[in-house]
Design a protein around this motif. Sequence first.
Motif, PDB file in Angstrom:
ATOM      1  N   ALA A 172       0.816  -1.217   0.000  1.00 35.18           N
ATOM      2  CA  ALA A 172       0.000   0.000   0.000  1.00 35.18           C
ATOM      3  C   ALA A 172       0.846   1.261   0.000  1.00 35.18           C
ATOM      4  O   ALA A 172       0.348   2.356  -0.270  1.00 35.18           O
ATOM      5  CB  ALA A 172      -0.925   0.008   1.211  1.00 35.18           C
ATOM      6  N   GLY A 173       2.129   1.122   0.341  1.00 32.51           N
ATOM      7  CA  GLY A 173       3.038   2.262   0.339  1.00 32.51           C
ATOM      8  C   GLY A 173       2.976   3.122   1.574  1.00 32.51           C
ATOM      9  O   GLY A 173       3.343   4.309   1.538  1.00 32.51           O
ATOM     10  N   VAL A 174       2.548   2.537   2.701  1.00 35.90           N
ATOM     11  CA  VAL A 174       2.451   3.293   3.947  1.00 35.90           C
ATOM     12  C   VAL A 174       2.993   2.452   5.099  1.00 35.90           C
ATOM     13  O   VAL A 174       3.076   1.225   4.991  1.00 35.90           O
ATOM     14  CB  VAL A 174       0.995   3.703   4.259  1.00 35.90           C
ATOM     15  CG1 VAL A 174       0.410   4.541   3.128  1.00 35.90           C
ATOM     16  CG2 VAL A 174       0.123   2.472   4.507  1.00 35.90           C
ATOM     17  N   PRO A 175       3.353   3.058   6.229  1.00 36.72           N
ATOM     18  CA  PRO A 175       3.743   2.282   7.406  1.00 36.72           C
ATOM     19  C   PRO A 175       2.552   1.490   7.947  1.00 36.72           C
ATOM     20  O   PRO A 175       1.392   1.883   7.756  1.00 36.72           O
ATOM     21  CB  PRO A 175       4.196   3.348   8.417  1.00 36.72           C
ATOM     22  CG  PRO A 175       4.392   4.596   7.631  1.00 36.72           C
ATOM     23  CD  PRO A 175       3.461   4.512   6.467  1.00 36.72           C
ATOM     24  N   ALA A 176       2.844   0.392   8.638  1.00 38.64           N
ATOM     25  CA  ALA A 176       1.768  -0.437   9.194  1.00 38.64           C
ATOM     26  C   ALA A 176       0.863   0.364  10.121  1.00 38.64           C
ATOM     27  O   ALA A 176      -0.345   0.115  10.199  1.00 38.64           O
ATOM     28  CB  ALA A 176       2.366  -1.634   9.944  1.00 38.64           C
ATOM     29  N   GLN A 177       1.411   1.334  10.821  1.00 36.39           N
ATOM     30  CA  GLN A 177       0.634   2.134  11.765  1.00 36.39           C
ATOM     31  C   GLN A 177      -0.433   2.984  11.077  1.00 36.39           C
ATOM     32  O   GLN A 177      -1.360   3.464  11.731  1.00 36.39           O
ATOM     33  CB  GLN A 177       1.566   3.043  12.585  1.00 36.39           C
ATOM     34  CG  GLN A 177       2.467   2.303  13.555  1.00 36.39           C
ATOM     35  CD  GLN A 177       3.630   1.595  12.871  1.00 36.39           C
ATOM     36  OE1 GLN A 177       3.936   1.866  11.706  1.00 36.39           O
ATOM     37  NE2 GLN A 177       4.283   0.687  13.592  1.00 36.39           N
ATOM     38  N   GLN A 178      -0.317   3.134   9.767  1.00 32.42           N
ATOM     39  CA  GLN A 178      -1.300   3.924   9.029  1.00 32.42           C
ATOM     40  C   GLN A 178      -2.290   3.047   8.253  1.00 32.42           C
ATOM     41  O   GLN A 178      -3.035   3.543   7.417  1.00 32.42           O
ATOM     42  CB  GLN A 178      -0.582   4.880   8.071  1.00 32.42           C
ATOM     43  CG  GLN A 178       0.233   5.935   8.790  1.00 32.42           C
ATOM     44  CD  GLN A 178       0.927   6.893   7.845  1.00 32.42           C
ATOM     45  OE1 GLN A 178       0.887   6.741   6.616  1.00 32.42           O
ATOM     46  NE2 GLN A 178       1.588   7.892   8.400  1.00 32.42           N
ATOM     47  N   VAL A 179      -2.290   1.760   8.581  1.00 41.54           N
ATOM     48  CA  VAL A 179      -3.178   0.809   7.893  1.00 41.54           C
ATOM     49  C   VAL A 179      -4.310   0.385   8.826  1.00 41.54           C
ATOM     50  O   VAL A 179      -4.087   0.132  10.016  1.00 41.54           O
ATOM     51  CB  VAL A 179      -2.402  -0.437   7.436  1.00 41.54           C
ATOM     52  CG1 VAL A 179      -3.340  -1.486   6.845  1.00 41.54           C
ATOM     53  CG2 VAL A 179      -1.330  -0.054   6.413  1.00 41.54           C
TER      54      VAL A 179
END
Length: 235
Positions: A172-179
């Motif tokens: 998704a191109g984001v850190p896990a914390q932003q999922v």
Amino acid sequence: MSLDLSRIRAITLDLDDTLWPIWPTIARAEVVLQNWLGAHAPATQALCQQPGVLRAIREQVHHECPDLLHDMSALRRESIRRALLRAGDDPALAQDAFEAFFAERQRVELFADALPALEYLSSRFPVVALSNGNADVQRVGLGRYFYASVSAREVGVAKPDVRIFQRGAQAAGVPAQQVLHIGDDAHLDGVGGLQAGMQVAWLNRAGHDWAHAPHAPHLTVADLGALCACLAKDG
């Protein structure tokens, strides 16, 4: 623990039993496989109809082929091959037999809330399919809603291993914390996503109790419509 809408930049989404019920799908695919065997390898069809034979073959494959444990397609194909061998049929038929099964396995019947939810989620976030199974979102007909797809087969580990969640976040191109991870299985989806540092929405269609304290999902919903309504609160 409550859902922080401001943190969500991407969605990872389970497939089986989240977007469609899996066991009716598998049951239909099993019938198609048996009918195919009846036409092309009748001795194997007869063998498979004997009580306990298929289970014994599958358990043997699981025990002897640990490298295949996260590849549902390879496990199924190898089980068919061994059944053909045991019955005295041509093991080379395994691939065609598997393809008959697999084509039917992709013919899913969506929950009523699945398409509206996919339309809403994909309009707001990159949505990544994250599955231990072998459903293909393109063959199922849902590919347009997904930014990417990550499976246990390609990662080499299955949920709840944090590495498959991390791969989903990377896709998704984001850190896990932003999922925000969405799934129906409290342990595989819920605990796994939480341990990976994601926020988790537990889709609890059957009204089960959460039995994984001290872990807890950020949100529990009875259907995907309720989830989308919650996400819409931030405008």
